[in-house]
Design a protein around this motif. Structure first.
Motif, mmCIF file in Angstrom:
data_model
loop_
_atom_site.group_PDB
_atom_site.id
_atom_site.type_symbol
_atom_site.label_atom_id
_atom_site.label_comp_id
_atom_site.label_asym_id
_atom_site.label_seq_id
_atom_site.Cartn_x
_atom_site.Cartn_y
_atom_site.Cartn_z
ATOM 1 N N ARG A 176 0.823 -1.211 0.000
ATOM 2 C CA ARG A 176 0.000 0.000 0.000
ATOM 3 C C ARG A 176 0.853 1.255 0.000
ATOM 4 N NH1 ARG A 176 -5.011 -1.477 4.161
ATOM 5 N NH2 ARG A 176 -5.744 -3.313 3.004
ATOM 6 N N VAL A 177 1.851 1.255 -0.869
ATOM 7 C CA VAL A 177 2.713 2.422 -1.049
ATOM 8 C C VAL A 177 2.825 2.703 -2.542
ATOM 9 C CG1 VAL A 177 4.042 1.927 1.034
ATOM 10 C CG2 VAL A 177 4.831 1.040 -1.172
ATOM 11 N N ARG A 178 3.356 3.852 -2.885
ATOM 12 C CA ARG A 178 3.575 4.186 -4.289
ATOM 13 C C ARG A 178 4.825 3.469 -4.786
ATOM 14 N NH1 ARG A 178 7.579 8.052 -4.414
ATOM 15 N NH2 ARG A 178 8.090 8.948 -2.384
ATOM 16 N N VAL A 179 4.855 3.152 -6.076
ATOM 17 C CA VAL A 179 6.009 2.462 -6.655
ATOM 18 C C VAL A 179 7.282 3.281 -6.471
ATOM 19 C CG1 VAL A 179 7.020 1.593 -8.793
ATOM 20 C CG2 VAL A 179 4.598 1.224 -8.338
ATOM 21 N N GLY A 180 7.150 4.594 -6.568
ATOM 22 C CA GLY A 180 8.316 5.468 -6.442
ATOM 23 C C GLY A 180 9.016 5.378 -5.105
ATOM 24 N N ALA A 181 8.310 4.839 -4.097
ATOM 25 C CA ALA A 181 8.930 4.728 -2.777
ATOM 26 C C ALA A 181 10.146 3.814 -2.806
ATOM 27 C CB ALA A 181 7.914 4.209 -1.765
ATOM 28 N N PHE A 182 10.132 2.821 -3.717
ATOM 29 C CA PHE A 182 11.269 1.894 -3.817
ATOM 30 C C PHE A 182 12.482 2.578 -4.451
ATOM 31 C CE2 PHE A 182 7.692 -1.335 -4.456
ATOM 32 C CZ PHE A 182 7.562 -1.537 -3.093
ATOM 33 N N LEU A 183 12.231 3.662 -5.169
ATOM 34 C CA LEU A 183 13.308 4.345 -5.880
ATOM 35 C C LEU A 183 13.732 5.620 -5.177
ATOM 36 C CD1 LEU A 183 11.751 3.979 -9.450
ATOM 37 C CD2 LEU A 183 13.348 2.433 -8.314
ATOM 38 N N ASP A 184 13.145 5.877 -4.037
ATOM 39 C CA ASP A 184 13.423 7.106 -3.311
ATOM 40 C C ASP A 184 14.802 7.043 -2.670
ATOM 41 O OD1 ASP A 184 13.411 9.411 -1.887
ATOM 42 O OD2 ASP A 184 11.595 8.989 -0.748
ATOM 43 N N GLY A 185 15.703 7.886 -3.130
ATOM 44 C CA GLY A 185 17.055 7.897 -2.600
ATOM 45 C C GLY A 185 17.146 8.391 -1.170
ATOM 46 N N ALA A 186 16.025 8.925 -0.650
ATOM 47 C CA ALA A 186 16.049 9.457 0.714
ATOM 48 C C ALA A 186 15.885 8.373 1.767
ATOM 49 C CB ALA A 186 14.929 10.484 0.886
ATOM 50 N N LEU A 187 15.618 7.142 1.333
ATOM 51 C CA LEU A 187 15.255 6.085 2.273
ATOM 52 C C LEU A 187 16.299 5.867 3.357
ATOM 53 C CD1 LEU A 187 13.185 3.904 2.952
ATOM 54 C CD2 LEU A 187 14.482 2.353 1.492
ATOM 55 N N TYR A 188 17.574 5.808 2.956
ATOM 56 C CA TYR A 188 18.600 5.494 3.926
ATOM 57 C C TYR A 188 19.443 6.706 4.314
ATOM 58 C CZ TYR A 188 17.392 0.666 2.981
ATOM 59 O OH TYR A 188 16.714 -0.506 2.848
ATOM 60 N N ARG A 189 18.941 7.889 4.047
ATOM 61 C CA ARG A 189 19.677 9.074 4.478
ATOM 62 C C ARG A 189 19.490 9.305 5.968
ATOM 63 N NH1 ARG A 189 17.718 13.074 -0.333
ATOM 64 N NH2 ARG A 189 18.987 12.211 -2.012
ATOM 65 N N LYS A 190 20.505 9.886 6.584
ATOM 66 C CA LYS A 190 20.405 10.206 7.997
ATOM 67 C C LYS A 190 19.594 11.473 8.209
ATOM 68 C CE LYS A 190 24.741 7.967 9.290
ATOM 69 N NZ LYS A 190 26.083 8.149 9.896
ATOM 70 N N ALA A 191 19.475 12.268 7.158
ATOM 71 C CA ALA A 191 18.668 13.494 7.227
ATOM 72 C C ALA A 191 17.981 13.687 5.883
ATOM 73 C CB ALA A 191 19.541 14.704 7.557
ATOM 74 N N VAL A 192 16.737 14.126 5.902
ATOM 75 C CA VAL A 192 15.981 14.350 4.678
ATOM 76 C C VAL A 192 15.433 15.764 4.690
ATOM 77 C CG1 VAL A 192 14.047 13.610 3.241
ATOM 78 C CG2 VAL A 192 15.340 11.919 4.553
ATOM 79 N N TYR A 193 15.789 16.527 3.699
ATOM 80 C CA TYR A 193 15.330 17.914 3.571
ATOM 81 C C TYR A 193 13.876 17.918 3.111
ATOM 82 C CZ TYR A 193 15.176 22.693 1.691
ATOM 83 O OH TYR A 193 14.845 23.991 1.405
ATOM 84 N N CYS A 194 13.030 18.628 3.839
ATOM 85 C CA CYS A 194 11.596 18.673 3.522
ATOM 86 C C CYS A 194 11.180 20.119 3.266
ATOM 87 C CB CYS A 194 10.777 18.094 4.677
ATOM 88 S SG CYS A 194 11.178 16.390 5.110
ATOM 89 N N PRO A 195 11.384 20.622 2.039
ATOM 90 C CA PRO A 195 11.019 22.016 1.733
ATOM 91 C C PRO A 195 9.513 22.212 1.744
ATOM 92 C CG PRO A 195 11.610 20.853 -0.274
ATOM 93 C CD PRO A 195 11.936 19.926 0.862
ATOM 94 N N LYS A 196 9.086 23.425 2.026
ATOM 95 C CA LYS A 196 7.646 23.690 2.130
ATOM 96 C C LYS A 196 6.929 23.457 0.804
ATOM 97 C CE LYS A 196 8.179 28.676 1.289
ATOM 98 N NZ LYS A 196 7.925 30.034 1.852
ATOM 99 N N GLU A 197 7.674 23.595 -0.306
ATOM 100 C CA GLU A 197 7.055 23.384 -1.612
ATOM 101 C C GLU A 197 6.615 21.938 -1.821
ATOM 102 O OE1 GLU A 197 10.002 24.729 -1.135
ATOM 103 O OE2 GLU A 197 9.824 26.836 -1.749
ATOM 104 N N GLU A 198 7.214 21.000 -1.067
ATOM 105 C CA GLU A 198 6.897 19.582 -1.252
ATOM 106 C C GLU A 198 5.913 19.049 -0.209
ATOM 107 O OE1 GLU A 198 10.454 17.275 -1.509
ATOM 108 O OE2 GLU A 198 11.291 18.480 -3.143
ATOM 109 N N ALA A 199 5.390 19.932 0.642
ATOM 110 C CA ALA A 199 4.405 19.502 1.635
ATOM 111 C C ALA A 199 3.134 19.041 0.923
ATOM 112 C CB ALA A 199 4.089 20.644 2.601
ATOM 113 N N GLU A 200 2.584 17.910 1.340
ATOM 114 C CA GLU A 200 1.394 17.353 0.703
ATOM 115 C C GLU A 200 0.136 17.937 1.329
ATOM 116 O OE1 GLU A 200 1.502 13.155 1.169
ATOM 117 O OE2 GLU A 200 3.301 12.884 -0.061
ATOM 118 N N GLN A 201 -0.709 18.547 0.480
ATOM 119 C CA GLN A 201 -1.971 19.068 0.993
ATOM 120 C C GLN A 201 -2.978 17.936 1.088
ATOM 121 O OE1 GLN A 201 -3.485 22.554 -0.926
ATOM 122 N NE2 GLN A 201 -5.235 22.729 0.451
#
Length: 204
Positions: free
Chosen positions: A76-101
């Motif tokens: 129950r996840v999006r396919v892109g989650a498997f390709l997300d390079g942020a998965l194993y990062r120690k820190a993930v930048y979350c800019p306000k432009e990418e906030a999900e409404q």
């Protein structure tokens, strides 16, 4: 000059993932373990042989898009989650432009999920903005610890038989068994940061 420095800062905070970091098999295995599924159970859910799933997780074979879709559907996840390079990062930048409404709870209430771009995160952070009078509503169902922090304005929170008034800078910690309901102040707009666990991070 300031603009250039800001762009440079953003680039370093959100680095491009290296090819070595994109390990689809390892990510699929991480999701499977997080969901508490065995290879046999995942095989039953996807129709993919357990031996093939094992080869994919060990990166011995590369899955097709159709295979990824089946696995993503089971998780129950999006396919892109498997390709997300942020998965194993120690820190993930979350800019306000990418906030999900999220879907508005009421015409006067808007909700933005701040951690939507983080894969396998254990924390779900959402920003709620209340523009005016609205019916009572709840955030995060019972069963998870929650922390509410009033950023601006005034908001009342009814917890069982008690009502708390939160003003800018006030916080309220809720235990899993607490049932909370927000009561908007008719006089003031308000914004509230709501932090809970991602597994049950659903707005009622």
């Amino acid at each position: 000059m300031a603009k250039r420095e800001n762009l440079s800062r953003r680039k370093s905070a959100h680095p491009a993932a290296k090819e070595a970091d994109i390990r689809v098999g390892a990510k699929i295995r991480a999701y499977r373990l997080k969901k508490g599924l065995s290879l046999t159970t995942l095989s039953e859910l996807t129709g993919i042989a357990a031996s093939n799933l094992s080869s994919i997780e060990l990166d011995k074979t590369s899955p097709t898009l159709a295979t990824l879709v089946k696995i993503a559907t089971a998780f129950r996840v999006r396919v892109g989650a498997f390709l997300d390079g942020a998965l194993y990062r120690k820190a993930v930048y979350c800019p306000k432009e990418e906030a999900e409404q999220q879907g508005d709870l009421d015409a006067a209430v808007s909700v933005h999920r701040l951690t939507g771009g983080v894969s396998l995160n254990d924390i779900d952070a959402r920003l709620m903005s209340i523009a005016g009078p609205c019916p009572p509503f709840s955030v995060h169902p019972r069963g998870t610890d929650r922390f509410l922090y009033c950023l601006t304005g005034v908001v009342k929170v009814r917890v069982d038989d008690e009502t708390y008034e939160l003003r800018s800078g006030d916080g309220l910690y809720l235990l899993p068994e607490a049932s909370a309901e927000f009561l908007a102040d008719d006089r003031n707009p308000a914004s509230i940061l709501v932090v809970g666990t991602s597994e049950s991070g659903r707005f009622a």
